[in-house]
Every structure is written in structure tokens, then in C-alpha cells.
Design a protein around this motif. Structure first.
Motif, mmCIF file in Angstrom:
data_model
loop_
_atom_site.group_PDB
_atom_site.id
_atom_site.type_symbol
_atom_site.label_atom_id
_atom_site.label_comp_id
_atom_site.label_asym_id
_atom_site.label_seq_id
_atom_site.Cartn_x
_atom_site.Cartn_y
_atom_site.Cartn_z
ATOM 1 N N UNK A 55 8.782 -1.706 11.882
ATOM 2 C CA UNK A 55 8.765 -1.963 10.415
ATOM 3 C C UNK A 55 7.603 -2.582 9.983
ATOM 4 N N UNK A 56 7.369 -3.809 10.562
ATOM 5 C CA UNK A 56 6.255 -4.678 10.215
ATOM 6 C C UNK A 56 4.892 -3.914 10.574
ATOM 7 N N UNK A 97 2.110 -2.713 7.855
ATOM 8 C CA UNK A 97 0.844 -3.174 7.905
ATOM 9 C C UNK A 97 -0.142 -1.880 7.682
ATOM 10 N N UNK A 98 0.404 -0.813 8.655
ATOM 11 C CA UNK A 98 -0.497 0.306 8.663
ATOM 12 C C UNK A 98 -0.346 0.984 7.488
ATOM 13 N N UNK A 99 0.485 1.129 6.519
ATOM 14 C CA UNK A 99 0.603 1.921 5.436
ATOM 15 C C UNK A 99 -0.385 0.995 4.339
ATOM 16 N N UNK A 100 -0.155 -0.383 4.398
ATOM 17 C CA UNK A 100 -1.000 -1.186 3.489
ATOM 18 C C UNK A 100 -2.417 -1.053 3.847
ATOM 19 N N UNK A 101 -2.924 -1.019 5.128
ATOM 20 C CA UNK A 101 -4.403 -0.710 5.386
ATOM 21 C C UNK A 101 -4.887 0.671 5.028
ATOM 22 N N UNK A 102 -3.878 1.488 5.082
ATOM 23 C CA UNK A 102 -4.396 3.065 4.695
ATOM 24 C C UNK A 102 -4.599 3.042 3.231
ATOM 25 N N UNK A 103 -3.604 2.325 2.451
ATOM 26 C CA UNK A 103 -3.965 2.222 1.044
ATOM 27 C C UNK A 103 -5.067 1.313 0.483
ATOM 28 N N UNK A 104 -5.327 0.502 1.162
ATOM 29 C CA UNK A 104 -6.711 -0.361 0.900
ATOM 30 C C UNK A 104 -7.884 0.466 0.939
ATOM 31 N N UNK A 105 -7.700 1.383 2.169
ATOM 32 C CA UNK A 105 -8.834 2.220 2.667
ATOM 33 C C UNK A 105 -9.136 3.665 1.622
ATOM 34 N N UNK A 106 -8.066 3.945 1.047
ATOM 35 C CA UNK A 106 -8.036 4.924 0.044
ATOM 36 C C UNK A 106 -8.345 4.386 -1.449
ATOM 37 N N UNK A 107 -8.126 3.192 -1.594
ATOM 38 C CA UNK A 107 -8.674 2.580 -2.787
ATOM 39 C C UNK A 107 -10.045 2.339 -2.840
#
Length: 84
Positions: A65-66, A70-80
Motif C-alpha cells: 500500500x505504501x 507513493x506511485x500514485x502521488x508521483x503520477x499526480x505530481x507529474x500530471x500537475x
């Protein structure tokens, strides 16, 4: 005389949703963001107390889950960053 009981197999682990409630990662089939880590996912009981196996299963799920968060957060940062 004392006895113990452990609830096993009530939410069995299996890759096939027809044979179990959770997959090998503890994720409930067909339900987003719901995971189970406990003796209920064991398909059968072993010869020893399940405590250490439950701890290992819980730690494995926590690490998975961690990593996903982390992967989802990095992907969101990349999208932003791409949107800016």
C-alpha cells in the motif's frame, strides 16, 4: 483445560474471485480500496499458531500500500507539472 480458536478461511485468498474473497495482495475482489490482512484470508489452518504469519501478511500489505500510494502521488505530481 484451555483451548484456543482462530477464525480461518472466512475471506479466503485466491486469484480467482469465484474461489476467494481477496487476491494474493489482500485486495477484496471487485471493491476499490478495501484490503484484508488477517487469519480469515488463510485457505486452511496450519499446525502452529497463526500470529507470526498474520504479522508477516500485515507487513507485506503495508509495504504494498505504501508503494502504491507513493506511485500514485508521483503520477499526480507529474500530471500537475504537465498541466502547468
Amino acid at each position: 483445560m484451555y483451548t484456543t480458536a482462530h477464525h480461518l478461511g472466512t475471506t479466503r485468498m485466491a486469484d480467482d474471485p469465484k474461489k476467494g474473497v481477496v487476491d494474493r495482495h489482500g485486495k477484496v475482489h471487485g471493491v476499490a480500496n478495501l484490503h484484508i490482512a488477517g487469519s480469515s484470508v488463510f485457505p486452511t489452518g496450519g499446525w502452529a499458531f497463526p500470529t507470526l504469519t498474520i504479522v508477516a501478511l500485515s507487513l507485506r500489505l503495508a509495504e504494498n500500500l505504501k508503494a502504491k500510494l507513493r506511485s500514485d502521488a508521483l503520477a499526480e505530481m507529474g500530471d500537475q507539472a504537465n498541466a502547468a
